[in-house]
Design a protein around this motif. Structure first.
Motif, PDB file in Angstrom:
ATOM      1  N   LYS A 202      22.593 -70.069  -6.289  1.00 16.63           N
ATOM      2  CA  LYS A 202      21.476 -70.842  -6.837  1.00 16.63           C
ATOM      3  C   LYS A 202      20.169 -70.101  -6.530  1.00 16.63           C
ATOM      4  O   LYS A 202      20.006 -69.551  -5.429  1.00 16.63           O
TER       5      LYS A 202
ATOM      6  N   LYS B 235      28.305 -67.285 -11.113  1.00 18.84           N
ATOM      7  CA  LYS B 235      27.543 -68.543 -11.223  1.00 18.84           C
ATOM      8  C   LYS B 235      27.714 -69.417  -9.982  1.00 18.84           C
ATOM      9  O   LYS B 235      27.667 -70.651 -10.051  1.00 18.84           O
TER      10      LYS B 235
ATOM     11  N   LYS C 126      24.748 -74.332  -3.154  1.00 16.48           N
ATOM     12  CA  LYS C 126      24.662 -75.712  -3.633  1.00 16.48           C
ATOM     13  C   LYS C 126      23.222 -76.033  -4.003  1.00 16.48           C
ATOM     14  O   LYS C 126      22.281 -75.515  -3.404  1.00 16.48           O
ATOM     15  N   ASP C 127      23.053 -76.894  -5.013  1.00 20.86           N
ATOM     16  CA  ASP C 127      21.725 -77.406  -5.359  1.00 20.86           C
ATOM     17  C   ASP C 127      21.424 -78.582  -4.444  1.00 20.86           C
ATOM     18  O   ASP C 127      21.590 -79.747  -4.818  1.00 20.86           O
ATOM     19  N   SER C 128      21.040 -78.300  -3.230  1.00 17.46           N
ATOM     20  CA  SER C 128      20.778 -79.364  -2.275  1.00 17.46           C
ATOM     21  C   SER C 128      19.475 -79.105  -1.537  1.00 17.46           C
ATOM     22  O   SER C 128      19.057 -77.962  -1.366  1.00 17.46           O
ATOM     23  N   LYS C 129      18.850 -80.179  -1.094  1.00 19.51           N
ATOM     24  CA  LYS C 129      17.612 -80.062  -0.329  1.00 19.51           C
ATOM     25  C   LYS C 129      17.868 -79.318   0.980  1.00 19.51           C
ATOM     26  O   LYS C 129      17.038 -78.522   1.424  1.00 19.51           O
TER      27      LYS C 129
ATOM     28  N   ALA D 225      21.903 -69.637  -1.312  1.00 20.57           N
ATOM     29  CA  ALA D 225      22.295 -71.029  -1.523  1.00 20.57           C
ATOM     30  C   ALA D 225      23.443 -71.113  -2.528  1.00 20.57           C
ATOM     31  O   ALA D 225      23.384 -70.491  -3.592  1.00 20.57           O
TER      32      ALA D 225
ATOM     33  N   TYR E 153      17.458 -64.589  -5.367  1.00 22.93           N
ATOM     34  CA  TYR E 153      18.629 -65.349  -4.922  1.00 22.93           C
ATOM     35  C   TYR E 153      18.859 -65.233  -3.416  1.00 22.93           C
ATOM     36  O   TYR E 153      19.445 -66.126  -2.814  1.00 22.93           O
TER      37      TYR E 153
ATOM     38  N   GLU F 257      15.407 -62.298 -10.663  1.00 22.15           N
ATOM     39  CA  GLU F 257      15.403 -63.653 -10.086  1.00 22.15           C
ATOM     40  C   GLU F 257      15.755 -63.574  -8.608  1.00 22.15           C
ATOM     41  O   GLU F 257      16.674 -62.862  -8.210  1.00 22.15           O
TER      42      GLU F 257
ATOM     43  N   GLY G 216      14.270 -71.546  -4.062  1.00 26.29           N
ATOM     44  CA  GLY G 216      13.267 -72.530  -4.457  1.00 26.29           C
ATOM     45  C   GLY G 216      11.848 -72.096  -4.131  1.00 26.29           C
ATOM     46  O   GLY G 216      11.630 -71.088  -3.438  1.00 26.29           O
TER      47      GLY G 216
ATOM     48  N   GLN H 126      18.056 -75.431   0.396  1.00 26.33           N
ATOM     49  CA  GLN H 126      16.752 -74.827   0.159  1.00 26.33           C
ATOM     50  C   GLN H 126      15.868 -74.881   1.407  1.00 26.33           C
ATOM     51  O   GLN H 126      15.109 -73.948   1.688  1.00 26.33           O
TER      52      GLN H 126
ATOM     53  N   ASP I  33      26.912 -74.874   1.877  1.00 27.95           N
ATOM     54  CA  ASP I  33      25.584 -74.963   1.262  1.00 27.95           C
ATOM     55  C   ASP I  33      24.926 -73.595   1.185  1.00 27.95           C
ATOM     56  O   ASP I  33      24.259 -73.266   0.203  1.00 27.95           O
TER      57      ASP I  33
END
Length: 453
Positions: free
Chosen positions: A131, A128, A344-347, A342, A160, A158, A134, A350, A111
């Motif tokens: 992520k 890529k 992974k796009d996971s709670k 990050a 990261y 951005e 947040g 973040q 993650d």
């Protein structure tokens, strides 16, 4: 084809460590905190709100081991208490980008990964993998970090990376008993440093411990000499390969470094012994044996404190520290760090970034020693002794001459890969410091290939 790592000029700057007050451990009382249910019991006062993640798993990868990993595990345990998530630490191999590439290709990325180079962040973005940070973590960064430390975690504007761990990589640690027995004093200049080494050598103790088995330590030797001697502008140009490694400024720096490397009697085990000495051993052999250690001094960052803690030496009495000596007009300060990214796009990912950007996480590892945070909201009382408190204060205070680790800004194939590029060529140079021209030619050839992608 491997994507080239193009990093912008890094100008995170901090005040020079002018005076390190050396004392024993200070009293750092435990605070109460909130656990996942908002109740007391975790040991650190809560300043950041985290989501409930019961039933979720979070994997964290880093190239950390030993005491450093154990201390970070305390941070992850606190995160588990507050969120209910189950966190697993994944030991990674260097270079971590290659390790992550294998994990991602196999469909099992962690993650979050702790990346030790700005170039590695750029590559993770280019591939890529990474992520964006947040809004909750960004809020913590805006609140707790200087613009410079935020910027170094950005790619094309951005965010990261969250720079969780920093390092002052311009320190020389010494065995006070060996110094006292030799009548040696803390040097301020390179000339004085070499004279001090000769004084210690004459007392019967080898003066300098060099971790030549780990090529990254040799890049730090070079970078400190180069920054002080050539100056910040040249340093930035060489970091971006805007000047070649055959430049006269590199000739001068290598020639200066050879004043130490070219005298095997001044290095524990000589060149051959140094090339078999890994970083942890380079520290422990300096602080064991009383006034007759295998070496009297070892150069490296504030994280040396973790390894000193593994010996019986008391920081501030048995083990003291002075800034890397000035080779030019001013003593250098080179910094480095590890950024949480990050994958992974996971709670969970973040939430962990948010926690690592808060003073809560930093306080836990700061108290354990051998760790410095760029988090300006962290109370320096969290550090266990005055040595680390003063290093941390210097890190937070802004200046205009300090630079981020040069090799960490380079393409990883050249500046951050064991057995290749800068690491390997400087190991060869340690063994044969008379070959300055050949070393430069090899460095330039490798750099040209790496920057061309």
């Amino acid at each position: 084809m491997r994507t080239p790592l193009r990093t912008s000029k890094v100008a995170i700057t901090f005040a020079v460590v002018a005076a390190l007050a050396l004392a024993g451990c200070g009293d750092d009382g435990d605070d109460e905190s909130s656990d996942a249910d908002g109740k007391k019991g975790s040991g650190t006062a809560s300043t950041v709100e985290l989501p409930q993640l019961k039933g979720e798993t979070v994997q964290v990868a880093a190239v950390w081991s030993g005491a450093e990993q154990e201390n970070f595990d305390k941070v992850l345990t606190e995160f588990e208490k507050r969120t209910g998530a189950e966190v697993t630490f994944v030991p990674a191999q260097d270079p971590i980008v290659n390790f992550l590439g294998t994990k991602i290709a196999g469909g099992s990325p962690p993650d979050v990964a702790l990346l030790p180079q700005p170039g590695a962040i750029a590559q993770a973005v280019a591939q890529k993998w990474a992520k964006p940070v947040g809004p909750e973590a960004k809020a913590q960064l805006a609140k707790n970090y200087s613009p410079g430390w935020q910027q170094i975690g950005q790619v094309n504007g951005e965010q990261y990376g969250v720079y969780y761990k920093a390092a002052n990589k311009s320190l020389v640690w010494y065995n006070t008993a060996a110094f006292d027995a030799a009548g040696a004093k803390e040097p301020k200049t390179w000339k004085e440093f070499l004279a001090t080494a000769e004084t210690v050598s004459a007392s019967g103790v080898t003066p300098v411990s060099v971790a030549g088995a780990d090529g990254w330590t040799l890049t730090d030797w070079f970078e400190n000499v180069y920054l002080s001697q050539a100056g910040p502008e040249k340093y930035d140009q060489l970091a971006k390969h805007e000047i070649k490694w055959t430049d006269p400024s590199v000739t001068q720096a290598l020639t200066t470094l050879a004043e130490l490397f070219g005298k095997p009697a001044l290095i524990a085990g000589g060149a051959d012994g140094a090339l078999q000495t890994e970083f942890p051993a380079s520290v422990t052999q300096t602080f064991t044996g009383g006034d007759q250690p295998k070496a009297a001094m070892v150069f490296e960052g504030d994280f040396v404190g973790v390894n000193i803690a593994q010996t019986k030496a008391e920081l501030g009495t048995d083990a003291k520290v002075f800034p890397f000596p000035a080779v030019g007009a001013q003593a250098p300060v080179v910094t480095g760090g590890d950024a949480a990214v990050a994958l992974k796009d996971s709670k969970g990912a973040q939430a962990l970034l948010t926690f690592l950007a808060s003073p809560d996480a930093a306080k836990i590892q700061a108290a354990a020693g051998g760790f410095v945070s760029p988090n300006k909201a962290l109370d320096v009382a969290a550090y266990p002794n005055d040595v680390m408190r003063n290093i941390a204060k210097a890190l937070i205070a802004a200046g205009d001459t300090v630079r981020f680790d040069m090799s960490d800004q380079m393409p990883q194939a050249f500046g951050g890969t064991p057995g290749k590029g800068l690491w390997k060529t400087l190991q060869d140079f340690l063994k044969n410091p008379k070959d300055v021209a050949g070393t430069q030619a090899k460095l330039e050839a490798d750099a040209a290939r790496a920057y061309a992608g």
